[in-house]
Design a protein around this motif. Structure first.
Motif, PDB file in Angstrom:
ATOM      1  N   ILE A 259      41.821  55.660  62.527  1.00 34.28           N
ATOM      2  CA  ILE A 259      42.221  55.792  61.126  1.00 34.28           C
ATOM      3  C   ILE A 259      42.007  54.443  60.437  1.00 34.28           C
ATOM      4  CG2 ILE A 259      44.072  56.337  59.501  1.00 34.28           C
ATOM      5  CD1 ILE A 259      43.124  58.713  61.161  1.00 34.28           C
ATOM      6  N   PHE A 260      41.338  54.465  59.278  1.00 30.27           N
ATOM      7  CA  PHE A 260      41.018  53.239  58.570  1.00 30.27           C
ATOM      8  C   PHE A 260      41.818  53.126  57.273  1.00 30.27           C
ATOM      9  CE2 PHE A 260      37.436  54.287  61.209  1.00 30.27           C
ATOM     10  CZ  PHE A 260      36.968  53.060  61.680  1.00 30.27           C
ATOM     11  N   HIS A 261      42.110  51.876  56.867  1.00 29.67           N
ATOM     12  CA  HIS A 261      42.690  51.637  55.549  1.00 29.67           C
ATOM     13  C   HIS A 261      41.586  51.664  54.493  1.00 29.67           C
ATOM     14  CE1 HIS A 261      46.427  49.597  57.324  1.00 29.67           C
ATOM     15  NE2 HIS A 261      46.866  50.597  56.585  1.00 29.67           N
ATOM     16  N   MET A 262      41.953  52.009  53.288  1.00 23.76           N
ATOM     17  CA  MET A 262      41.040  51.976  52.168  1.00 23.76           C
ATOM     18  C   MET A 262      41.790  51.559  50.907  1.00 23.76           C
ATOM     19  SD  MET A 262      38.582  55.006  50.964  1.00 23.76           S
ATOM     20  CE  MET A 262      38.944  55.467  49.326  1.00 23.76           C
ATOM     21  N   VAL A 263      41.166  50.729  50.075  1.00 25.12           N
ATOM     22  CA  VAL A 263      41.779  50.224  48.847  1.00 25.12           C
ATOM     23  C   VAL A 263      41.084  50.858  47.647  1.00 25.12           C
ATOM     24  CG1 VAL A 263      42.386  48.159  47.537  1.00 25.12           C
ATOM     25  CG2 VAL A 263      42.180  48.042  50.040  1.00 25.12           C
ATOM     26  N   VAL A 264      41.833  51.541  46.793  1.00 21.73           N
ATOM     27  CA  VAL A 264      41.257  52.235  45.631  1.00 21.73           C
ATOM     28  C   VAL A 264      40.957  51.243  44.514  1.00 21.73           C
ATOM     29  CG1 VAL A 264      41.642  54.003  43.882  1.00 21.73           C
ATOM     30  CG2 VAL A 264      42.501  54.337  46.221  1.00 21.73           C
ATOM     31  N   GLU A 265      39.775  51.349  43.927  1.00 25.96           N
ATOM     32  CA  GLU A 265      39.350  50.481  42.835  1.00 25.96           C
ATOM     33  C   GLU A 265      39.145  51.222  41.515  1.00 25.96           C
ATOM     34  OE1 GLU A 265      36.644  46.913  44.642  1.00 25.96           O
ATOM     35  OE2 GLU A 265      35.825  48.934  44.691  1.00 25.96           O
ATOM     36  N   VAL A 266      38.283  52.229  41.518  1.00 25.10           N
ATOM     37  CA  VAL A 266      37.855  52.858  40.265  1.00 25.10           C
ATOM     38  C   VAL A 266      38.336  54.314  40.204  1.00 25.10           C
ATOM     39  CG1 VAL A 266      35.886  53.403  38.782  1.00 25.10           C
ATOM     40  CG2 VAL A 266      35.785  51.422  40.322  1.00 25.10           C
ATOM     41  N   PRO A 267      39.071  54.693  39.162  1.00 21.67           N
ATOM     42  CA  PRO A 267      39.533  56.082  39.038  1.00 21.67           C
ATOM     43  C   PRO A 267      38.372  57.048  38.795  1.00 21.67           C
ATOM     44  CG  PRO A 267      40.812  54.603  37.637  1.00 21.67           C
ATOM     45  CD  PRO A 267      39.621  53.838  38.103  1.00 21.67           C
ATOM     46  N   ARG A 268      38.491  58.226  39.348  1.00 22.20           N
ATOM     47  CA  ARG A 268      37.512  59.287  39.133  1.00 22.20           C
ATOM     48  C   ARG A 268      37.345  59.580  37.641  1.00 22.20           C
ATOM     49  NH1 ARG A 268      38.458  65.569  39.912  1.00 22.20           N
ATOM     50  NH2 ARG A 268      36.345  66.316  40.235  1.00 22.20           N
ATOM     51  N   TRP A 269      36.123  59.842  37.238  1.00 26.17           N
ATOM     52  CA  TRP A 269      35.714  60.169  35.871  1.00 26.17           C
ATOM     53  C   TRP A 269      35.660  58.944  34.949  1.00 26.17           C
ATOM     54  CZ3 TRP A 269      33.615  64.125  37.413  1.00 26.17           C
ATOM     55  CH2 TRP A 269      34.256  65.233  37.974  1.00 26.17           C
ATOM     56  N   SER A 270      35.997  57.754  35.436  1.00 27.45           N
ATOM     57  CA  SER A 270      35.909  56.561  34.586  1.00 27.45           C
ATOM     58  C   SER A 270      34.514  55.941  34.706  1.00 27.45           C
ATOM     59  CB  SER A 270      36.984  55.542  34.966  1.00 27.45           C
ATOM     60  OG  SER A 270      36.791  55.075  36.293  1.00 27.45           O
ATOM     61  N   ASN A 271      34.184  55.008  33.801  1.00 25.00           N
ATOM     62  CA  ASN A 271      32.837  54.457  33.727  1.00 25.00           C
ATOM     63  C   ASN A 271      32.739  52.969  34.034  1.00 25.00           C
ATOM     64  OD1 ASN A 271      33.050  56.834  31.651  1.00 25.00           O
ATOM     65  ND2 ASN A 271      30.895  56.697  32.140  1.00 25.00           N
ATOM     66  N   ALA A 272      33.855  52.227  33.959  1.00 28.85           N
ATOM     67  CA  ALA A 272      33.811  50.791  34.221  1.00 28.85           C
ATOM     68  C   ALA A 272      33.515  50.529  35.694  1.00 28.85           C
ATOM     69  CB  ALA A 272      35.134  50.144  33.825  1.00 28.85           C
ATOM     70  N   LYS A 273      32.537  49.669  35.961  1.00 29.50           N
ATOM     71  CA  LYS A 273      32.153  49.346  37.334  1.00 29.50           C
ATOM     72  C   LYS A 273      33.043  48.215  37.845  1.00 29.50           C
ATOM     73  CE  LYS A 273      28.195  47.962  40.180  1.00 29.50           C
ATOM     74  NZ  LYS A 273      28.594  48.877  41.264  1.00 29.50           N
ATOM     75  N   MET A 274      34.077  48.574  38.606  1.00 31.92           N
ATOM     76  CA  MET A 274      35.035  47.612  39.145  1.00 31.92           C
ATOM     77  C   MET A 274      34.650  47.234  40.570  1.00 31.92           C
ATOM     78  SD  MET A 274      36.967  47.476  36.494  1.00 31.92           S
ATOM     79  CE  MET A 274      38.324  46.469  37.104  1.00 31.92           C
ATOM     80  N   GLU A 275      35.015  45.993  40.976  1.00 33.94           N
ATOM     81  CA  GLU A 275      34.675  45.538  42.320  1.00 33.94           C
ATOM     82  C   GLU A 275      35.614  44.421  42.757  1.00 33.94           C
ATOM     83  OE1 GLU A 275      31.358  42.142  41.161  1.00 33.94           O
ATOM     84  OE2 GLU A 275      30.704  44.010  42.111  1.00 33.94           O
ATOM     85  N   ILE A 276      35.665  44.197  44.074  1.00 29.51           N
ATOM     86  CA  ILE A 276      36.424  43.077  44.606  1.00 29.51           C
ATOM     87  C   ILE A 276      35.678  41.787  44.274  1.00 29.51           C
ATOM     88  CG2 ILE A 276      37.164  41.920  46.726  1.00 29.51           C
ATOM     89  CD1 ILE A 276      37.663  44.649  47.937  1.00 29.51           C
TER      90      ILE A 276
ATOM     91  N   PHE B 241      38.832  46.008  30.427  1.00 31.02           N
ATOM     92  CA  PHE B 241      37.542  45.984  29.726  1.00 31.02           C
ATOM     93  C   PHE B 241      37.284  44.626  29.062  1.00 31.02           C
ATOM     94  CE2 PHE B 241      39.421  50.322  29.147  1.00 31.02           C
ATOM     95  CZ  PHE B 241      38.781  50.889  30.241  1.00 31.02           C
ATOM     96  N   THR B 242      37.803  43.552  29.674  1.00 27.40           N
ATOM     97  CA  THR B 242      37.505  42.188  29.232  1.00 27.40           C
ATOM     98  C   THR B 242      37.016  41.383  30.429  1.00 27.40           C
ATOM     99  OG1 THR B 242      39.735  41.309  29.665  1.00 27.40           O
ATOM    100  CG2 THR B 242      39.343  42.302  27.491  1.00 27.40           C
ATOM    101  N   LEU B 243      36.365  40.257  30.155  1.00 26.22           N
ATOM    102  CA  LEU B 243      35.863  39.400  31.232  1.00 26.22           C
ATOM    103  C   LEU B 243      36.997  38.814  32.066  1.00 26.22           C
ATOM    104  CD1 LEU B 243      33.058  37.492  29.282  1.00 26.22           C
ATOM    105  CD2 LEU B 243      32.723  39.256  31.030  1.00 26.22           C
ATOM    106  N   GLU B 244      38.184  38.694  31.470  1.00 25.41           N
ATOM    107  CA  GLU B 244      39.305  38.051  32.158  1.00 25.41           C
ATOM    108  C   GLU B 244      40.140  39.016  33.008  1.00 25.41           C
ATOM    109  OE1 GLU B 244      37.751  35.930  28.899  1.00 25.41           O
ATOM    110  OE2 GLU B 244      38.840  37.829  28.777  1.00 25.41           O
ATOM    111  N   TYR B 245      39.950  40.300  32.851  1.00 18.53           N
ATOM    112  CA  TYR B 245      40.800  41.293  33.515  1.00 18.53           C
ATOM    113  C   TYR B 245      40.691  41.194  35.038  1.00 18.53           C
ATOM    114  CZ  TYR B 245      42.707  45.853  34.836  1.00 18.53           C
ATOM    115  OH  TYR B 245      43.447  46.865  35.406  1.00 18.53           O
ATOM    116  N   ARG B 246      41.853  41.189  35.714  1.00 20.65           N
ATOM    117  CA  ARG B 246      41.916  41.181  37.173  1.00 20.65           C
ATOM    118  C   ARG B 246      43.084  42.052  37.637  1.00 20.65           C
ATOM    119  NH1 ARG B 246      38.002  38.708  35.935  1.00 20.65           N
ATOM    120  NH2 ARG B 246      37.051  36.877  36.933  1.00 20.65           N
TER     121      ARG B 246
END
Length: 273
Positions: free
Chosen positions: A43-60, A13-18
Protein backbone atom coordinates in the motif's frame (compact mmCIF):
# COMPACT_ATOMS: atom_id res chain seq x y z
CA UNK A 1 -5.51 10.40 5.70
CA UNK A 2 -5.76 11.62 9.34
CA UNK A 3 -2.76 13.22 11.00
CA UNK A 4 -1.78 15.49 8.12
CA UNK A 5 -3.09 18.93 7.22
CA UNK A 6 -2.37 21.68 4.68
CA UNK A 7 -1.92 25.44 4.90
CA UNK A 8 -2.37 27.86 1.99
CA UNK A 9 -0.23 30.98 1.58
CA UNK A 10 -1.07 33.94 -0.71
CA UNK A 11 -3.98 34.01 -3.17
CA UNK A 12 -4.68 31.13 -5.59
CA UNK A 13 -3.80 31.68 -9.26
CA UNK A 14 -0.85 33.96 -8.39
CA UNK A 15 2.90 33.45 -8.68
CA UNK A 16 3.21 33.59 -4.89
CA UNK A 17 0.58 30.95 -4.04
CA UNK A 18 1.86 27.92 -2.09
CA UNK A 19 0.33 25.02 -0.14
CA UNK A 20 2.42 23.72 2.76
CA UNK A 21 1.83 20.38 4.50
CA UNK A 22 1.93 19.74 8.25
CA UNK A 23 2.16 16.57 10.35
CA UNK A 24 -0.02 15.61 13.31
CA UNK A 25 2.08 17.89 15.58
CA UNK A 26 1.49 20.91 13.38
CA UNK A 27 5.07 20.87 12.12
CA UNK A 28 5.74 21.87 8.52
CA UNK A 29 6.89 18.87 6.49
CA UNK A 30 7.96 18.14 2.94
CA UNK A 31 5.50 16.09 0.83
CA UNK A 32 8.58 15.00 -1.07
CA UNK A 33 10.77 13.75 1.78
CA UNK A 34 8.82 13.38 5.06
CA UNK A 35 5.84 11.19 4.08
CA UNK A 36 6.82 7.51 3.74
CA UNK A 37 6.27 5.97 0.30
CA UNK A 38 4.66 2.91 1.95
CA UNK A 39 1.53 3.13 4.12
CA UNK A 40 1.51 -0.64 4.65
CA UNK A 41 2.61 -3.77 2.81
CA UNK A 42 1.81 -3.27 -0.90
CA UNK A 43 0.00 0.00 0.00
CA UNK A 44 1.44 3.37 -1.05
CA UNK A 45 0.87 6.91 0.22
CA UNK A 46 -0.29 9.55 -2.22
CA UNK A 47 -0.54 13.35 -1.86
CA UNK A 48 -3.41 15.12 -3.66
CA UNK A 49 -2.50 18.25 -5.64
CA UNK A 50 -5.06 19.20 -8.29
CA UNK A 51 -8.85 18.83 -7.90
CA UNK A 52 -10.76 17.01 -10.63
CA UNK A 53 -12.27 19.27 -13.33
CA UNK A 54 -9.90 22.16 -12.48
CA UNK A 55 -7.44 23.68 -14.98
CA UNK A 56 -4.53 25.12 -12.96
CA UNK A 57 -1.40 22.99 -13.36
CA UNK A 58 -0.19 22.50 -9.77
CA UNK A 59 3.03 20.72 -8.78
CA UNK A 60 5.44 20.08 -5.94
CA UNK A 61 8.09 22.85 -5.86
CA UNK A 62 11.09 20.53 -5.77
CA UNK A 63 13.63 23.35 -5.53
CA UNK A 64 11.92 25.23 -2.68
CA UNK A 65 12.64 24.42 0.99
CA UNK A 66 9.88 22.14 2.36
CA UNK A 67 8.73 21.53 -1.25
CA UNK A 68 5.29 23.23 -1.05
CA UNK A 69 2.67 22.88 -3.79
CA UNK A 70 2.64 25.72 -6.33
CA UNK A 71 1.20 26.51 -9.74
CA UNK A 72 3.60 25.71 -12.56
CA UNK A 73 5.10 28.65 -14.45
CA UNK A 74 6.42 28.80 -18.01
CA UNK A 75 7.98 31.93 -19.53
CA UNK A 76 6.76 33.95 -16.56
CA UNK A 77 3.12 32.91 -16.94
CA UNK A 78 1.01 30.59 -14.79
CA UNK A 79 0.18 27.35 -16.59
CA UNK A 80 -3.30 25.91 -17.15
CA UNK A 81 -4.55 22.76 -18.86
CA UNK A 82 -7.00 23.52 -21.66
CA UNK A 83 -10.50 22.03 -21.83
CA UNK A 84 -10.31 19.12 -24.25
CA UNK A 85 -13.70 18.02 -25.60
CA UNK A 86 -15.52 16.15 -24.12
CA UNK A 87 -13.46 16.70 -20.94
CA UNK A 88 -13.28 19.67 -18.53
CA UNK A 89 -9.77 20.36 -17.23
CA UNK A 90 -8.18 17.41 -15.48
CA UNK A 91 -10.50 14.41 -15.65
CA UNK A 92 -9.04 13.07 -12.40
CA UNK A 93 -7.86 14.41 -9.06
CA UNK A 94 -4.16 15.01 -9.57
CA UNK A 95 -1.53 14.18 -6.92
CA UNK A 96 1.90 12.84 -5.94
CA UNK A 97 3.66 9.80 -4.53
CA UNK A 98 6.06 10.82 -1.75
CA UNK A 99 9.71 9.78 -1.83
CA UNK A 100 9.78 9.08 -5.54
CA UNK A 101 10.60 12.09 -6.65
CA UNK A 102 -0.22 17.70 -3.15
CA UNK A 103 -3.82 20.10 -2.54
CA UNK A 104 -2.51 18.34 0.57
CA UNK A 105 -4.81 15.39 1.33
CA UNK A 106 -2.85 12.18 1.91
CA UNK A 107 -4.44 8.85 1.02
CA UNK A 108 -3.39 5.19 0.85
CA UNK A 109 -3.59 3.40 -2.50
CA UNK A 110 -3.27 -0.10 -3.91
CA UNK A 111 -1.36 -0.29 -7.20
CA UNK A 112 -3.07 -2.08 -10.11
CA UNK A 113 -1.04 -1.34 -13.26
CA UNK A 114 0.90 1.21 -15.28
CA UNK A 115 0.93 3.04 -18.64
CA UNK A 116 4.09 4.29 -20.38
CA UNK A 117 3.54 7.62 -22.15
CA UNK A 118 6.33 9.16 -24.21
CA UNK A 119 6.49 12.87 -23.35
CA UNK A 120 8.97 14.85 -25.49
CA UNK A 121 11.23 11.82 -25.79
CA UNK A 122 11.08 10.77 -22.11
CA UNK A 123 9.08 7.97 -20.49
CA UNK A 124 6.30 9.43 -18.34
CA UNK A 125 4.76 6.56 -16.36
CA UNK A 126 1.10 6.59 -15.30
CA UNK A 127 0.40 4.20 -12.42
CA UNK A 128 -3.14 2.91 -11.93
CA UNK A 129 -4.23 2.47 -8.31
CA UNK A 130 -7.29 2.38 -6.04
CA UNK A 131 -7.87 4.03 -2.68
CA UNK A 132 -7.80 1.30 -0.02
CA UNK A 133 -10.78 2.98 1.68
CA UNK A 134 -12.94 2.64 -1.42
CA UNK A 135 -15.87 0.25 -0.83
CA UNK A 136 -14.91 -1.65 -4.00
CA UNK A 137 -11.17 -1.86 -3.26
CA UNK A 138 -11.32 -5.59 -2.51
CA UNK A 139 -12.58 -6.22 -6.07
CA UNK A 140 -9.56 -4.55 -7.70
CA UNK A 141 -6.22 -6.36 -7.52
CA UNK A 142 -4.70 -5.98 -11.00
CA UNK A 143 -5.19 -4.07 -14.23
CA UNK A 144 -7.51 -6.69 -15.72
CA UNK A 145 -10.01 -5.96 -12.93
CA UNK A 146 -10.21 -2.36 -14.16
CA UNK A 147 -10.83 -3.52 -17.73
CA UNK A 148 -13.51 -5.96 -16.57
CA UNK A 149 -15.34 -3.84 -13.99
CA UNK A 150 -14.91 -0.33 -15.43
CA UNK A 151 -15.00 -0.59 -19.23
CA UNK A 152 -13.92 2.64 -20.93
CA UNK A 153 -11.93 4.09 -18.02
CA UNK A 154 -8.51 3.10 -19.30
CA UNK A 155 -9.40 4.11 -22.85
CA UNK A 156 -10.47 7.56 -21.63
CA UNK A 157 -7.17 7.92 -19.78
CA UNK A 158 -5.14 7.12 -22.89
CA UNK A 159 -7.28 9.48 -24.99
CA UNK A 160 -6.80 12.38 -22.56
CA UNK A 161 -3.05 11.95 -22.27
CA UNK A 162 -2.70 11.51 -26.02
CA UNK A 163 -4.43 14.82 -26.85
CA UNK A 164 -4.17 17.17 -23.85
CA UNK A 165 -1.25 19.18 -25.29
CA UNK A 166 -2.81 19.61 -28.75
CA UNK A 167 -4.68 22.84 -27.80
CA UNK A 168 -1.25 24.38 -27.05
CA UNK A 169 -0.09 23.65 -30.59
CA UNK A 170 1.91 20.53 -29.70
CA UNK A 171 1.61 17.12 -31.40
CA UNK A 172 -0.22 14.20 -29.85
CA UNK A 173 1.73 12.20 -27.27
CA UNK A 174 2.82 8.65 -28.05
CA UNK A 175 2.96 5.55 -25.84
CA UNK A 176 5.25 2.58 -25.35
CA UNK A 177 3.88 -0.98 -25.45
CA UNK A 178 1.22 0.04 -28.00
CA UNK A 179 -0.54 2.12 -25.32
CA UNK A 180 -1.26 -1.06 -23.37
CA UNK A 181 -1.36 -0.97 -19.57
CA UNK A 182 1.17 -3.25 -17.84
CA UNK A 183 0.19 -5.26 -14.76
CA UNK A 184 0.63 -4.67 -11.02
CA UNK A 185 3.99 -6.42 -10.66
CA UNK A 186 5.48 -4.37 -13.49
CA UNK A 187 4.15 -1.16 -11.91
CA UNK A 188 5.53 -1.93 -8.44
CA UNK A 189 8.96 -2.66 -9.92
CA UNK A 190 8.94 0.78 -11.60
CA UNK A 191 7.93 2.49 -8.34
CA UNK A 192 10.64 0.69 -6.36
CA UNK A 193 13.33 1.66 -8.85
CA UNK A 194 12.24 5.28 -8.64
CA UNK A 195 12.30 5.16 -4.84
CA UNK A 196 15.92 4.04 -5.11
CA UNK A 197 16.65 7.21 -7.10
CA UNK A 198 15.10 9.27 -4.31
CA UNK A 199 17.25 7.53 -1.67
CA UNK A 200 20.33 8.29 -3.75
CA UNK A 201 19.25 11.94 -3.86
CA UNK A 202 18.78 12.44 -0.11
CA UNK A 203 22.02 10.57 0.69
CA UNK A 204 23.90 12.82 -1.76
CA UNK A 205 24.86 9.90 -3.99
CA UNK A 206 23.43 11.62 -7.06
CA UNK A 207 23.25 15.18 -8.33
CA UNK A 208 19.85 16.65 -7.47
CA UNK A 209 20.37 19.55 -9.92
CA UNK A 210 19.06 22.11 -7.45
CA UNK A 211 16.33 19.99 -5.83
CA UNK A 212 15.85 20.95 -2.17
CA UNK A 213 16.19 18.26 0.48
CA UNK A 214 15.31 20.74 3.26
CA UNK A 215 12.49 19.17 5.26
CA UNK A 216 10.79 18.36 8.60
CA UNK A 217 11.10 21.63 10.51
CA UNK A 218 8.78 22.89 13.21
CA UNK A 219 8.72 26.41 11.77
CA UNK A 220 9.15 27.83 8.31
CA UNK A 221 12.61 29.29 7.60
CA UNK A 222 12.81 33.02 8.30
CA UNK A 223 13.14 33.88 4.62
CA UNK A 224 9.93 31.96 3.88
CA UNK A 225 7.99 33.70 6.66
CA UNK A 226 8.97 37.02 5.13
CA UNK A 227 8.34 35.71 1.63
CA UNK A 228 4.74 34.75 2.26
CA UNK A 229 3.98 37.99 4.10
CA UNK A 230 5.32 40.19 1.34
CA UNK A 231 4.33 37.92 -1.53
CA UNK A 232 7.15 39.39 -3.55
CA UNK A 233 9.54 36.50 -4.03
CA UNK A 234 9.06 33.71 -6.56
CA UNK A 235 11.19 30.71 -7.43
CA UNK A 236 11.65 28.70 -10.61
CA UNK A 237 11.62 24.91 -10.86
CA UNK A 238 12.36 24.68 -14.56
CA UNK A 239 14.79 21.99 -15.61
CA UNK A 240 13.41 19.08 -13.60
CA UNK A 241 13.34 16.17 -16.02
CA UNK A 242 11.72 13.52 -13.85
CA UNK A 243 8.02 13.53 -13.29
CA UNK A 244 5.93 10.85 -11.64
CA UNK A 245 2.16 10.97 -11.52
CA UNK A 246 -0.59 8.97 -9.93
CA UNK A 247 -4.02 8.60 -11.49
CA UNK A 248 -7.03 7.48 -9.51
CA UNK A 249 -9.90 5.75 -11.25
CA UNK A 250 -13.12 6.19 -9.32
CA UNK A 251 -15.89 3.59 -9.72
CA UNK A 252 -18.09 6.45 -10.94
CA UNK A 253 -15.48 8.80 -12.41
CA UNK A 254 -11.82 9.15 -13.28
CA UNK A 255 -9.44 10.80 -10.87
CA UNK A 256 -5.82 11.73 -11.56
CA UNK A 257 -3.30 12.70 -8.95
CA UNK A 258 -0.19 14.40 -10.23
CA UNK A 259 3.24 13.82 -8.79
CA UNK A 260 6.32 15.71 -9.85
CA UNK A 261 9.34 13.65 -8.85
CA UNK A 262 13.10 14.01 -8.65
CA UNK A 263 15.09 11.57 -10.67
CA UNK A 264 15.75 10.50 -14.18
CA UNK A 265 12.42 9.56 -15.77
CA UNK A 266 8.79 10.52 -15.37
CA UNK A 267 5.79 8.53 -14.20
CA UNK A 268 2.22 9.07 -13.03
CA UNK A 269 -0.16 7.16 -10.79
CA UNK A 270 -3.83 6.31 -11.32
CA UNK A 271 -6.17 5.25 -8.52
CA UNK A 272 -9.65 3.77 -8.43
CA UNK A 273 -11.50 5.36 -5.52
Amino acid sequence: MSGFSSEERAAPFTLEYRVFLKNEKGQYISPFHDIPIYADKDIFHMVVEVPRWSNAKMEIATKDPLNPIKQDVKKGKLRYVANLFPYKGYIWNYGAIPQVCARGEIIRVKVLGILAMIDEGETDWKVIAINVDDPDAANYNDINDVKRLKPGYLEATVDWFRRYKVPDGKPENEFAFNAEFKDKDFAVDIIKSTHDYWKALVTKKTDGKGISCYHHHVNLPAQYQQMWISGSITRKTDGISLEYKLILLHPTHLELLDAKVVAFQSFKFIELI
